[in-house]
Design an enzyme around this catalytic site. Sequence first.
Site, PDB file in Angstrom:
ATOM      1  N   ASP A 185       8.900 -25.206  27.687  1.00  0.00           N
ATOM      2  CA  ASP A 185      10.247 -26.071  27.487  1.00  0.00           C
ATOM      3  C   ASP A 185       9.824 -27.247  26.981  1.00  0.00           C
ATOM      4  OD1 ASP A 185      12.434 -27.802  27.272  1.00  0.00           O
ATOM      5  OD2 ASP A 185      13.547 -26.395  29.070  1.00  0.00           O
ATOM      6  N   HIS A 200      12.301 -34.277  29.065  1.00  0.00           N
ATOM      7  CA  HIS A 200      11.351 -34.198  30.319  1.00  0.00           C
ATOM      8  C   HIS A 200       9.914 -34.882  30.346  1.00  0.00           C
ATOM      9  CE1 HIS A 200      14.584 -31.605  31.172  1.00  0.00           C
ATOM     10  NE2 HIS A 200      14.215 -30.851  30.055  1.00  0.00           N
ATOM     11  N   ILE A 202      13.586 -36.694  33.206  1.00  0.00           N
ATOM     12  CA  ILE A 202      14.351 -36.026  34.053  1.00  0.00           C
ATOM     13  C   ILE A 202      13.351 -34.625  34.351  1.00  0.00           C
ATOM     14  CG2 ILE A 202      16.266 -37.374  33.940  1.00  0.00           C
ATOM     15  CD1 ILE A 202      17.519 -34.700  32.595  1.00  0.00           C
ATOM     16  N   GLY A 255      16.048 -28.675  34.860  1.00  0.00           N
ATOM     17  CA  GLY A 255      16.680 -27.955  35.793  1.00  0.00           C
ATOM     18  C   GLY A 255      16.246 -26.741  35.992  1.00  0.00           C
TER      19      GLY A 255
END
Length: 291
Positions: free
Chosen positions: A194, A199, A214, A217
């Site tokens: 990803d 991120h 962040i 998830g």
Amino acid sequence: MPIDVAKATSAEPRTTELAWDHKDVQLYHLGIGAGAATPQKPHPATDPDELRYTLESALHVLPSFATVAGGGMAVAGGLSAPGIDVDLAAVLHGGQSVTVHRPLPVRGRARQTSSVPAVYDKGKAAVIVLRSEVADEEGPLWTCDTQIFVRGEGDFGGERGASARLELPERAPDLSTERHIREDQALLYRLSGDWNPLHADPEFAKLAGFDRPILHGLCTYGVALKAVVDTLLDGDVARVRSYATRFAGVVFPGETLHIRAWREPGRIQASVTAPERDDAAVLADTVVEHS
């Protein structure tokens, strides 16, 4: 509108060849905290329970690995599907489910068939549902449903979709534990496929409305499943039949996850919060179905 709902949902399913081996599995497990110290495991690098995730001769595969097998092609392929053209800065992961048809092999080659069964209108946002079904020569391996939340793309007159929420049991949890997220956790996890700069890149994160990058998830998703399997399912990954969650809030690298879980017949219900931010919700409507 960048999302042509009719075109996206009527398009022919797309197929992708997937391949992975023990190194991909080990990297994924490290990316969700395998081998990291916890209050229960002060010396994790040599703990036999952790070596099941990190040592090739003892390896088994956590079912959430399905979300990154082959480099996480389900989400990447879905966002480039016919009828879909969205800004990555407006994209958040809304929910995820994995149904396992049999234990995941340490090494594999398989074919993934991907489609967009629905696009929901949430008013200020659209939710794209991506489905990927994966099978190898022996038959079905897993099915993933991924819900992608796209800000600014709603209000097009479509169906809202289900919005029911699970209430947490009104009793003490059977599991209450914390997992620390390292400052470099997102940088490690993204090596499993990803590459969204949200991120890793502070400037991109600001464009998306965050002060700093962040955590993925799906990293939180994996951390929570590992905690549940290790503590409530005797460390047996093969007992997991399905695992679903709703991403209710973000996690920042360096924070702590508070994981609570309740046993129920044939399933475990869980929640994850961020204690440093007044137990802000992170994962909600989370259920692990098991044998």
